[in-house]
Design an enzyme around this catalytic site. Sequence first.
Site, mmCIF file in Angstrom:
data_model
loop_
_atom_site.group_PDB
_atom_site.id
_atom_site.type_symbol
_atom_site.label_atom_id
_atom_site.label_comp_id
_atom_site.label_asym_id
_atom_site.label_seq_id
_atom_site.Cartn_x
_atom_site.Cartn_y
_atom_site.Cartn_z
ATOM 1 C CG PHE A 51 -15.856 16.185 63.981
ATOM 2 C CD1 PHE A 51 -16.155 15.696 62.731
ATOM 3 C CD2 PHE A 51 -14.547 16.143 64.426
ATOM 4 C CE1 PHE A 51 -15.154 15.166 61.926
ATOM 5 C CE2 PHE A 51 -13.540 15.616 63.626
ATOM 6 C CZ PHE A 51 -13.844 15.132 62.368
ATOM 7 C CD GLU A 52 -23.218 13.985 65.921
ATOM 8 O OE1 GLU A 52 -24.340 14.395 66.220
ATOM 9 O OE2 GLU A 52 -23.006 12.822 65.549
#
Lengths: 267, 326
Positions: A51-52
Amino acid sequence: MEIEFTDTEFMICNAARLLEDNKTIFVGWGVPQVVAILAEKLYTPNIVQVFEFGAIGPQSRTPFLRGTMGGPSNTYRSLQWCSMNLAFSYAQVGYIDYGMLGAAQIDRYGNINSTMIGDDYSRPKVRFPGSGGGNEVASYCWKTIIVMAHEKRRFVERCDFITSPGHRMDGKTREEVGLPAETGPFRVITSKGMFGFDEETKELKLIGVLKGLTVDDVLDDMGIKPLVADEVVELSPPTPQELKTLREEIDPYGLIISKGAKFKVEL
Amino acid sequence: MEDYIEILQRGEADIHFVHPDEFRKFVRDKKNRGLEDKLMDVKEAVKKYVKNGDYLAYDFSSLTRGPQSLIREIIRQRKKNLWVLAKFTLLETVLLAGAGCVDKIDVGFLGFGPYIARKVQEGAVKVYDYSNGSVTYRLVAGAMGIPFMPARDLLGTDTMKHSGGIVVRDPFSKIPVALFPALNPDVSVIHVQEADIYGNARVYGPTVATLETAMASKRVIISAERIVETIEFREHPNWTTVPYYCVDAVVHAPFGAYPGGTQGYYEMDSDHYLKLTSIKTEEEMQKYLEEYIYSVDSHEEFLEKRVGVKRLRELIQNSQILEGYR
């Protein structure tokens, strides 16, 4: 037997079947993450979500909840929590195999628009949230998979705004503009079919259509004329097991999977 | 090798840019290295450190550990002409724009929904497009005291044209590379789980850009779910996310991320979140601002009168996963 499913369910199942095990995948909230969770449950138990905002390898809890993106349920039992700078650096240096993105518009070379519709940047007809982490996913991941509803207006010769890069941008190749070598869009999965990109020309090429549809059904619903593979495969509708997993385990509230037109196919 | 760097493309955006030496001098002269008590009331913190016309940044998202009570106070004090960094954001920018606090937005991700979209479509706020990665690299450069950060984002896109980045031919590899100008916000607001009175702060969970945002900003306001003794940091120095000298004000703000959640404390309030994201018209927005922000005097009054103990208790009850957050 007849099977009924939504556009979104078909796209999610079709995308989940594409992934390979023991690979990393950069995902955002919504469809991309549901694809990763479905793949993990049924096909690729060792796929690693990234996930960013800075979570690597979570064992995301289901059911999938609204607004849980960076919260405890979604980032449950991660291997690492880190910063956004690091999450994108893992991708920039080459550790992330797959990226998965949505798009409001796509063009012949797989450029995608998630910023605005219209021809005046300062007064857009429709404004969207913009890149988010989409540009990094499309720039850095080895193979990008684009998942989008199959609508005529979404396929254009030139995106109103190129938010994230495809294979050719206004005539220039990815390497000419400085993007990492051997990266780019790998597949485009729509509610009616699946596309790849021609090895030579890097143009969008139809390679599969949903069972029950013809090649022309798919082409008629596009604003551009893509290449068509010599052999177009038939894409199976969601299997009963896929639908059961999606509807009972992953998204029983239908936050994601209930969207889109309903479809019936005779098995 | 030529003795200059070839510039291949220039983005069109206006940029907020601080010369690295100007920032260093600010740090030398204005940032307090003494271990002094910085605990203060949210009103005082915002009054003292957020000025009209400031460049404002904040960390994490509207759903998780966002600095919502600080944003509401900025709105309550009717700050004007802010330039906002909208990275990974859903609600903050929407509310600030609805309250008329914002002129310009640097966009990483500009959620959420039809209200803010209309503001942009009408030209009521000016946007400059980036991506979450490139705005984060701008903060990283600002935090490192260097004028720019090279990266391979936005290449070949219209996003690059409308950003403040430039593309040059890298003198080492000879390939085109993007340079993103350092970002040094005037002020940043950050919500954390734990802080001491000096400003040492600890975040549990993914950090997005907590430390980078704090280091890059001239003024930093931290709100914390819990104020803890400094010994808590000395016992686990690996877990210190932001050291005290980056921080100018510490505000004790239980439920500071409401209607978002804070890991280990409470879950987000989905009903309130939906109420916010369904705002479409100006009338609905002004009604919301009046009811939930202007008509209450403080964060405490907001919690007491607009949310209520019963709801808060439910949100605590929903937050049962503690692994990693203690």
